[in-house]
Design a protein around this motif. Structure first.
Motif, short mmCIF file in Angstrom:
data_model
loop_
_atom_site.label_atom_id
_atom_site.label_comp_id
_atom_site.label_asym_id
_atom_site.label_seq_id
_atom_site.Cartn_x
_atom_site.Cartn_y
_atom_site.Cartn_z
N PRO A 486 0.82 -1.21 0.00
CA PRO A 486 0.00 0.00 0.00
C PRO A 486 0.86 1.26 0.00
CG PRO A 486 -0.84 -1.59 1.58
CD PRO A 486 0.46 -2.12 1.10
N ILE A 487 0.47 2.23 -0.83
CA ILE A 487 1.15 3.52 -0.87
C ILE A 487 0.11 4.63 -0.91
CG2 ILE A 487 3.28 2.73 -1.98
CD1 ILE A 487 2.14 3.59 -4.65
N GLU A 488 0.53 5.82 -0.46
CA GLU A 488 -0.32 7.00 -0.49
C GLU A 488 0.47 8.14 -1.11
OE1 GLU A 488 -1.53 7.84 3.46
OE2 GLU A 488 -2.89 6.12 3.63
N LEU A 489 -0.15 8.80 -2.10
CA LEU A 489 0.51 9.91 -2.78
C LEU A 489 -0.45 11.08 -2.90
CD1 LEU A 489 2.09 7.87 -5.72
CD2 LEU A 489 3.28 8.68 -3.68
N PRO A 490 0.04 12.31 -2.81
CA PRO A 490 -0.85 13.45 -3.03
C PRO A 490 -1.22 13.55 -4.50
CG PRO A 490 1.41 14.19 -2.74
CD PRO A 490 1.42 12.72 -2.46
N ASP A 491 -2.51 13.78 -4.77
CA ASP A 491 -2.92 13.93 -6.17
C ASP A 491 -2.93 15.40 -6.55
OD1 ASP A 491 -5.19 15.07 -5.07
OD2 ASP A 491 -6.45 13.32 -5.42
N LEU A 496 -5.00 12.74 -0.76
CA LEU A 496 -4.15 11.56 -0.83
C LEU A 496 -4.72 10.56 -1.82
CD1 LEU A 496 -3.17 10.87 2.89
CD2 LEU A 496 -1.72 11.72 1.03
N TRP A 497 -3.86 10.09 -2.68
CA TRP A 497 -4.24 9.11 -3.69
C TRP A 497 -3.70 7.75 -3.27
CZ3 TRP A 497 -1.02 7.66 -8.40
CH2 TRP A 497 -1.73 6.81 -9.25
N LYS A 498 -4.59 6.76 -3.18
CA LYS A 498 -4.20 5.43 -2.73
C LYS A 498 -4.48 4.43 -3.86
CE LYS A 498 -5.48 6.52 2.05
NZ LYS A 498 -6.32 6.13 3.21
N PRO A 499 -3.53 4.26 -4.78
CA PRO A 499 -3.76 3.34 -5.90
C PRO A 499 -3.94 1.90 -5.42
CG PRO A 499 -1.46 4.05 -5.83
CD PRO A 499 -2.19 4.89 -4.84
N GLN A 500 -4.77 1.17 -6.13
CA GLN A 500 -5.06 -0.23 -5.81
C GLN A 500 -4.83 -1.08 -7.06
OE1 GLN A 500 -6.37 -1.54 -2.82
NE2 GLN A 500 -6.09 0.47 -1.85
N ASN A 501 -4.49 -2.36 -6.82
CA ASN A 501 -4.50 -3.32 -7.91
C ASN A 501 -5.95 -3.68 -8.25
OD1 ASN A 501 -1.64 -3.56 -8.14
ND2 ASN A 501 -1.64 -4.89 -6.33
N ALA A 502 -6.16 -4.21 -9.44
CA ALA A 502 -7.53 -4.51 -9.87
C ALA A 502 -8.21 -5.51 -8.94
CB ALA A 502 -7.51 -5.05 -11.30
N ASP A 503 -7.43 -6.46 -8.37
CA ASP A 503 -8.03 -7.46 -7.48
C ASP A 503 -8.00 -7.04 -6.02
OD1 ASP A 503 -5.35 -7.66 -6.92
OD2 ASP A 503 -5.14 -9.74 -7.59
N LYS A 504 -7.55 -5.78 -5.75
CA LYS A 504 -7.49 -5.23 -4.39
C LYS A 504 -6.51 -5.99 -3.48
CE LYS A 504 -10.92 -2.57 -5.66
NZ LYS A 504 -10.68 -1.16 -6.04
N LYS A 505 -5.59 -6.76 -4.04
CA LYS A 505 -4.63 -7.53 -3.26
C LYS A 505 -3.23 -6.94 -3.41
CE LYS A 505 -7.20 -11.88 -3.84
NZ LYS A 505 -7.12 -13.26 -4.39
N PHE A 506 -2.38 -7.25 -2.42
CA PHE A 506 -0.98 -6.85 -2.48
C PHE A 506 -0.11 -8.10 -2.35
CE2 PHE A 506 -3.31 -3.23 -0.79
CZ PHE A 506 -2.85 -2.20 -1.61
N ARG A 507 0.97 -8.13 -3.11
CA ARG A 507 1.80 -9.33 -3.20
C ARG A 507 3.16 -9.16 -2.53
NH1 ARG A 507 -1.65 -8.38 -6.90
NH2 ARG A 507 -2.77 -10.03 -8.02
N GLU A 755 14.62 -2.94 1.46
CA GLU A 755 15.56 -1.99 2.02
C GLU A 755 15.86 -0.85 1.05
OE1 GLU A 755 18.96 -4.15 3.29
OE2 GLU A 755 17.86 -5.40 4.72
N ARG A 756 15.56 -1.04 -0.25
CA ARG A 756 15.80 0.02 -1.22
C ARG A 756 14.62 0.96 -1.23
NH1 ARG A 756 15.49 -2.28 -6.54
NH2 ARG A 756 13.48 -1.27 -6.78
N LYS A 757 14.85 2.20 -0.91
CA LYS A 757 13.75 3.16 -0.83
C LYS A 757 13.48 3.76 -2.20
CE LYS A 757 14.27 4.47 4.01
NZ LYS A 757 14.39 5.59 4.96
N SER A 758 12.20 4.01 -2.43
CA SER A 758 11.81 4.63 -3.70
C SER A 758 12.14 6.12 -3.68
CB SER A 758 10.31 4.45 -3.93
OG SER A 758 9.58 5.25 -3.01
N PHE A 759 12.04 6.72 -4.85
CA PHE A 759 12.26 8.16 -4.98
C PHE A 759 11.31 8.92 -4.07
CE2 PHE A 759 10.60 12.04 -6.91
CZ PHE A 759 11.74 12.81 -7.00
N TRP A 760 10.06 8.49 -4.04
CA TRP A 760 9.05 9.19 -3.25
C TRP A 760 9.33 9.06 -1.75
CZ3 TRP A 760 6.32 12.55 -5.70
CH2 TRP A 760 5.24 13.16 -5.07
#
Length: 765
Positions: A486-491, A496-507, A755-760
């Protein structure tokens, strides 16, 4: 009172006779000079406005080319070739045991004249195995058929004609025409008083009108210069102009003009003028290929094209045609057995669909837009130019069929209505557009959704993100793990924008290629933010998108409105291994004198390294094997293809862009009011692609390994290169020079990807 003398008219006439004669002569001469100028202005110059002729692409056959006998037969039938047991004349073909014999027609292409030739073509295992020129008995590497005439852009005058020269006219037609319409044509001087008397007696004897009294020259004058008004003055003017034309021009010039001017029917709002066009309108073939029955049919119709319309009044026309045959027999032009054998033959005419207006309106819309750019002067467009387009007529008809039929099936099965659709099909290598459908009513010539409907493209944007990553081979490859948490980004609205996968699951995490093949949203957004929105927008521009792009995080999931044509341009660059060429419908234009006016000359430009696009195409191929478009493999188990589905918020837009070895197809399904369709890319637009390919003969996608690319082995958890044979490894193509020279041993532990952090994360914590 003064005495008034009564003036004697006879004395007055004698007194002024010579003056009246002089004045009348001057007036008559001046009038004749005026008529002569009128005649010369039109007859010696450009006699007619001739519509632009719009041609489809020609079928070219080359040795070892993949093509089936069925595809060749479809093209020959479309062009009006007659299938016979033994071909012997131009416009005929025979087929048996995978061997064609084709008597190909002559044609003037943009790159030069092609003479008529007899050719043999052998097909083996779905490929051209042998081509032989039967005239010289030599092997040739390739040949092409003449292109199909799509339509003719008729001007406001509503007259349509196809100019022919005397050399293109069968001798039997000239004989029949002169016998029936003007037997003294080569003896008289424009008018023939004796012919009028002879026609009068012939009509009285027959009890009906069987012959006309006007000469061919008079008929030509009436059609070209005068109205149908029945008056003495009009008839006198016709006679004077006929004499002038006969004095100024040769009989052959007059006869050729008549052959191109005579009215022979009505095609909707447009008049059919001349034997050249009538031959196609009634028989779907060139004038010089007509047989005697077809020739006498056309000559018989001159007397009254509406009254003797063969499609409405075949019995009337049969009687009239038989009269023409009898006159030819009595004049010794045909023998008695020929005459008697033809009398009972029925009148067989084509449907006229080949010259139907508004064929393929969505494609023609694109052609006309391009013509307005390259031929701005409308006078040039009305001068009989030949326009060579990229249309594949078979592909166009099949695309129209699948759009119409599939939407009805979807509406019936899912209880939805008012669906609309669009398709664009192009050749990957050349950028030539093969087919366009812009409305479910494929004959509708209004709003063209393929060109003008800008809709959110959803997941179709994802290859732009992944190709941006793959251009950084030191950081990313197909095995690179991507976070799926799960991630949250300002739109763009500050929420806050919370993108989801089509099946609402996280892997947790997935390999990069899996994120693309399964069209997972969250890993894509994560990757997109690492790459940077500006870089993604730049990549979209390199892919051929010239629209302004809003640079917000939602761009990573397709917050970008494009037309199907623009999407097709984007995927053409990917499918063509990073070489981009502008999509186009017009290839070249010839003048009426067969001089090149314009030709498409834009060279392809390399936008992406071939190694990078190979990796992208590998992933898109995986989409059709195990991803969101895996139904393609189910329907075509032996054909490799690639593609990407696209679905937008609330199922408003259903997209698919897919390709085989040669063609790229983009399809869209939605509603004009932007309401939900309930369709994903896989359940909607993908069906159009599958249905279309079922009607085609799809060619398996084959891509050679570019230099520097090879198969490497990666740990499925860490994404690091490993030695072959490791239990948890996966084999994927990769850019070899960026991998460690000594891959890790099996079971080596490495820092986890989390452990690798994203740009955001680096920016906001």
């Amino acid at each position: 009172m003064p005495v008034i003398q009564k003036l004697n008219p006879f004395i007055w006439f004698r007194k002024y006779f010579w003056k009246l004669l002089f004045v009348s002569t001057v007036i008559f001469i001046a009038y004749m000079v005026y008529l002569d100028a009128v005649i010369a202005h039109q007859f010696s110059g450009n006699k007619w406005q001739v519509p632009a002729q719009i041609y489809a692409r020609p079928l070219t056959l080359s040795l070892k080319e993949e093509i089936t006998s069925k595809e060749i037969i479809e093209e020959l039938e479309l062009l009006g070739y007659r299938r016979v047991s033994k071909a012997a004349a131009t416009g005929e073909y025979q087929y048996a045991n995978n061997r064609f014999v084709v008597y190909r027609r002559a044609f003037h292409f943009a790159d030069g004249f092609q003479a008529q030739t007899a050719l043999s073509v052998v097909i083996k295992s779905g490929r051209v195995a042998q081509i032989t020129n039967l005239n010289s008995n030599t092997s040739v590497k390739s040949f092409r058929l003449e292109p199909w005439l799509i339509t003719r852009l008729v001007s406001a005058g509503r007259e349509d004609r196809m100019l022919v020269s005397l050399g293109q006219v069968p001798p039997a037609l000239l004989e029949a025409l002169i016998i029936v319409e003007d037997n003294d044509f080569y003896q008289h001087h424009g008018i023939a008083p004796l012919s009028i008397l002879r026609a009068l007696f012939a009509n009285i004897a027959a009890g009906r009108a069987v012959q006309g009294g006007s000469t061919l020259t008079q008929q030509l004058v009436k059609n070209m210069y005068l109205t149908n008004e029945k008056s003495i003055s009009r008839k006198a003017k016709e006679a004077l102009m006929s004499i002038l034309i006969d004095a100024r021009y040769s009989k052959d010039q007059i006869l050729e003009a008549y052959l191109n001017e005579v009215f022979l029917g009505q095609n909707g709002e447009n008049g059919v003028h001349g034997f050249g066009l009538a031959s196609y309108f009634y028989f779907d073939r060139p004038l010089d290929e007509l047989n005697l029955l077809e020739i006498t049919t056309l000559v018989g119709m001159i007397k009254g094209p509406s009254y003797y319309n063969p499609r409405r009044y075949p019995d009337r026309l049969t009687e009239r045609r038989n009269l023409v045959l009898r006159l030819m027999f009595e004049d010794g032009k045909i023998d008695k057995p020929t005459f008697e054998s033809l009398l009972d033959r029925p009148v067989l005419v084509a449907s006229g669909a080949s010259l139907r207006k508004n064929k393929h309106p969505a494609f023609m819309d694109k052609v006309q837009r391009e013509l307005r750019n390259v031929l701005a002067n409308p006078d040039i467009r009305d001068s009989g130019v030949k326009v060579f387009t990229s249309l594949d007529s078979n592909a166009q008809r099949k695309a129209e069929k699948v759009v119409t039929e599939r939407l009805l099936k979807l509406e019936g099965a899912r209880k939805i209505n008012k669906l609309q659709a669009a398709m664009v099909i192009s050749d990957i290598d050349s950028g030539e557009i093969r087919a366009i459908v812009g409305d479910r009513n494929t004959n509708y010539s209004g709003f063209n959704r393929a060109l003008d409907a800008k809709r959110s493209i959803g997941s179709l944007v994802k290859p732009a993100i992944y190709i941006s990553a793959l251009e950084r081979p030191q950081e990313y490859n197909l095995a690179t793990p991507l976070l799926d948490k799960p991630i949250e980004l300002p739109d763009d609205a500050g929420s806050l924008w919370k993108p989801q996968n089509a099946d609402k699951k996280f892997r947790g995490q997935v390999p990069l290629y899996t994120a693309l093949t399964q069209s997972l949203n969250v890993p894509t957004v994560t990757l997109g933010m690492e790459i940077g929105i500006d870089n993604i927008a730049t990549t979209l521009g390199r892919l051929g998108i010239d629209e302004p792009i809003s640079r917000y995080p939602a761009l990573t999931l397709g917050a970008l409105d494009l037309s199907p044509l623009q999407v097709n341009q984007m995927y053409q660059t990917i499918a063509n291994n990073g070489l981009q060429i502008k999509l186009h419908a017009v290839n070249g234009i010839l003048s009426v004198d067969n001089e090149v006016i314009w030709s498409f000359a834009e060279a392809p430009t390399r936008q992406f390294d071939e190694k990078v696009t190979y990796l992208m195409n590998y992933a898109l191929h995986k989409v059709t094997l195990e991803g969101t478009a895996k139904r393609i493999k189910q329907h075509f188990p032996s054909v490799n293809m690639a593609g990407k589905t696209g679905t937008t918020d609330d199922y408003r837009d259903s997209w698919f862009a897919g390709f085989d070895k040669n063609i790229l197809a983009t399809s869209w399904i939605g509603k004009d009011d932007n309401q939900s369709t309930g369709l994903t890319g896989a359940s909607g637009a993908l069906n159009l692609f599958i249905d279309y390919q079922k009607l085609q003969e799809p060619k398996s996608l084959v891509r050679r390994f570019p230099k520097g690319l090879g198969i490497a082995h990666f740990d499925s958890e860490t994404g690091h290169a490993t030695q072959p044979g490791c239990q948890s490894s996966m084999s994927l193509p990769a850019i070899l020079e960026t991998l460690p020279k000594r891959p890790e041993k099996c079971g080596t532990k490495n820092p986890k990807v989390e452990e690798r952090k994203s740009f955001w994360e680096k920016l906001f914590g």
